[in-house]
Scaffold this motif. Sequence first.
Motif, PDB file in Angstrom:
ATOM      1  N   SER A  12       1.778  -5.814   5.144  1.00  0.00           N
ATOM      2  CA  SER A  12       0.988  -6.025   3.930  1.00  0.00           C
ATOM      3  C   SER A  12       0.416  -7.426   3.923  1.00  0.00           C
ATOM      4  N   GLY A  13      -0.490  -7.638   2.988  1.00  0.00           N
ATOM      5  CA  GLY A  13      -1.125  -8.940   2.841  1.00  0.00           C
ATOM      6  C   GLY A  13      -0.152 -10.023   2.443  1.00  0.00           C
ATOM      7  N   SER A  14       0.867  -9.666   1.685  1.00  0.00           N
ATOM      8  CA  SER A  14       1.833 -10.662   1.234  1.00  0.00           C
ATOM      9  C   SER A  14       3.112 -10.633   2.044  1.00  0.00           C
ATOM     10  N   GLY A  15       3.313  -9.573   2.804  1.00  0.00           N
ATOM     11  CA  GLY A  15       4.551  -9.423   3.535  1.00  0.00           C
ATOM     12  C   GLY A  15       5.674  -8.819   2.709  1.00  0.00           C
ATOM     13  N   HIS A  16       5.407  -8.521   1.448  1.00  0.00           N
ATOM     14  CA  HIS A  16       6.446  -7.996   0.570  1.00  0.00           C
ATOM     15  C   HIS A  16       6.074  -6.660  -0.054  1.00  0.00           C
ATOM     16  N   GLY A  17       5.109  -5.943   0.521  1.00  0.00           N
ATOM     17  CA  GLY A  17       4.754  -4.643  -0.005  1.00  0.00           C
ATOM     18  C   GLY A  17       3.665  -4.663  -1.051  1.00  0.00           C
ATOM     19  N   ALA A  18       3.128  -5.810  -1.355  1.00  0.00           N
ATOM     20  CA  ALA A  18       2.031  -5.866  -2.315  1.00  0.00           C
ATOM     21  C   ALA A  18       0.739  -5.431  -1.632  1.00  0.00           C
ATOM     22  N   CYS A  19      -0.255  -5.182  -2.424  1.00  0.00           N
ATOM     23  CA  CYS A  19      -1.537  -4.682  -1.925  1.00  0.00           C
ATOM     24  C   CYS A  19      -2.254  -5.726  -1.084  1.00  0.00           C
ATOM     25  N   PRO A  20      -2.962  -5.313  -0.111  1.00  0.00           N
ATOM     26  CA  PRO A  20      -2.940  -3.998   0.526  1.00  0.00           C
ATOM     27  C   PRO A  20      -1.694  -3.858   1.377  1.00  0.00           C
ATOM     28  N   ALA A  21      -1.319  -2.614   1.672  1.00  0.00           N
ATOM     29  CA  ALA A  21      -0.105  -2.401   2.457  1.00  0.00           C
ATOM     30  C   ALA A  21      -0.180  -1.101   3.240  1.00  0.00           C
ATOM     31  N   VAL A  22       0.620  -1.063   4.306  1.00  0.00           N
ATOM     32  CA  VAL A  22       0.774   0.128   5.133  1.00  0.00           C
ATOM     33  C   VAL A  22       2.242   0.519   5.112  1.00  0.00           C
ATOM     34  N   TYR A  23       2.502   1.801   4.887  1.00  0.00           N
ATOM     35  CA  TYR A  23       3.855   2.342   4.917  1.00  0.00           C
ATOM     36  C   TYR A  23       3.890   3.520   5.880  1.00  0.00           C
ATOM     37  N   ALA A  24       4.969   3.664   6.626  1.00  0.00           N
ATOM     38  CA  ALA A  24       5.193   4.833   7.459  1.00  0.00           C
ATOM     39  C   ALA A  24       6.073   5.793   6.659  1.00  0.00           C
ATOM     40  N   ALA A  25       5.655   7.040   6.586  1.00  0.00           N
ATOM     41  CA  ALA A  25       6.447   8.054   5.888  1.00  0.00           C
ATOM     42  C   ALA A  25       7.352   8.763   6.890  1.00  0.00           C
ATOM     43  N   ASP A  26       8.443   9.299   6.408  1.00  0.00           N
ATOM     44  CA  ASP A  26       9.381  10.008   7.270  1.00  0.00           C
ATOM     45  C   ASP A  26       8.790  11.277   7.865  1.00  0.00           C
ATOM     46  N   THR A  27       7.622  11.678   7.413  1.00  0.00           N
ATOM     47  CA  THR A  27       6.924  12.865   7.933  1.00  0.00           C
ATOM     48  C   THR A  27       6.018  12.535   9.110  1.00  0.00           C
ATOM     49  N   GLY A  28       5.874  11.241   9.425  1.00  0.00           N
ATOM     50  CA  GLY A  28       4.951  10.819  10.484  1.00  0.00           C
ATOM     51  C   GLY A  28       3.589  10.426   9.949  1.00  0.00           C
ATOM     52  N   GLU A  29       3.369  10.622   8.674  1.00  0.00           N
ATOM     53  CA  GLU A  29       2.107  10.226   8.039  1.00  0.00           C
ATOM     54  C   GLU A  29       2.176   8.756   7.651  1.00  0.00           C
ATOM     55  N   LEU A  30       1.030   8.202   7.298  1.00  0.00           N
ATOM     56  CA  LEU A  30       0.954   6.834   6.783  1.00  0.00           C
ATOM     57  C   LEU A  30       0.551   6.881   5.321  1.00  0.00           C
ATOM     58  N   VAL A  31       1.079   5.962   4.545  1.00  0.00           N
ATOM     59  CA  VAL A  31       0.639   5.760   3.164  1.00  0.00           C
ATOM     60  C   VAL A  31      -0.054   4.407   3.146  1.00  0.00           C
ATOM     61  N   ILE A  32      -1.305   4.427   2.703  1.00  0.00           N
ATOM     62  CA  ILE A  32      -2.140   3.231   2.673  1.00  0.00           C
ATOM     63  C   ILE A  32      -2.379   2.845   1.230  1.00  0.00           C
ATOM     64  N   GLN A  33      -1.992   1.638   0.880  1.00  0.00           N
ATOM     65  CA  GLN A  33      -2.166   1.096  -0.470  1.00  0.00           C
ATOM     66  C   GLN A  33      -3.359   0.154  -0.441  1.00  0.00           C
ATOM     67  N   GLY A  34      -4.311   0.371  -1.337  1.00  0.00           N
ATOM     68  CA  GLY A  34      -5.496  -0.473  -1.381  1.00  0.00           C
ATOM     69  C   GLY A  34      -6.168  -0.417  -2.733  1.00  0.00           C
ATOM     70  N   ASP A  35      -7.353  -0.985  -2.789  1.00  0.00           N
ATOM     71  CA  ASP A  35      -8.112  -1.023  -4.039  1.00  0.00           C
ATOM     72  C   ASP A  35      -8.719   0.344  -4.353  1.00  0.00           C
ATOM     73  N   ILE A  36      -8.710   0.694  -5.615  1.00  0.00           N
ATOM     74  CA  ILE A  36      -9.324   1.928  -6.093  1.00  0.00           C
ATOM     75  C   ILE A  36     -10.827   1.870  -5.836  1.00  0.00           C
ATOM     76  N   THR A  37     -11.380   3.006  -5.443  1.00  0.00           N
ATOM     77  CA  THR A  37     -12.830   3.134  -5.288  1.00  0.00           C
ATOM     78  C   THR A  37     -13.324   4.207  -6.251  1.00  0.00           C
ATOM     79  N   ASP A  38     -14.619   4.469  -6.229  1.00  0.00           N
ATOM     80  CA  ASP A  38     -15.171   5.513  -7.087  1.00  0.00           C
ATOM     81  C   ASP A  38     -15.003   6.902  -6.472  1.00  0.00           C
ATOM     82  N   ARG A  39     -14.330   6.989  -5.324  1.00  0.00           N
ATOM     83  CA  ARG A  39     -14.067   8.264  -4.655  1.00  0.00           C
ATOM     84  C   ARG A  39     -12.567   8.553  -4.674  1.00  0.00           C
ATOM     85  N   THR A  40     -12.172   9.613  -5.347  1.00  0.00           N
ATOM     86  CA  THR A  40     -10.767  10.005  -5.389  1.00  0.00           C
ATOM     87  C   THR A  40     -10.257  10.217  -3.967  1.00  0.00           C
TER      88      THR A  40
END
Length: 98
Positions: A12-40
Amino acid sequence: MHAHLKLRHVGSGSGHGACPAVYAADTGELVIQGDITDRTGTVLVPHRMLDWLEPGMSLPAEAADVPGKFLVSGEQVTAPEVLAQLTLDDHETAVVVR
């Protein structure tokens, strides 16, 4: 869907999980945390996010109109169990990508 993902902080940008951040899920997928856009299901993240990925990880990204940033699309994270693992500000959201 994705209600029971267990996340591991990758970078992450802060090193502590704050935005933006990348997480690995136990399913092999990634969870990406970032700024909201006008596209869901799409977040805006900085190019430096690519440096946080571990070997073998990749992001489906597209160009953004904002210098130094790109868009990542996936399934919007809505499950309370997953959201509870994130620290989201009002201008942030997260998406699950494969």
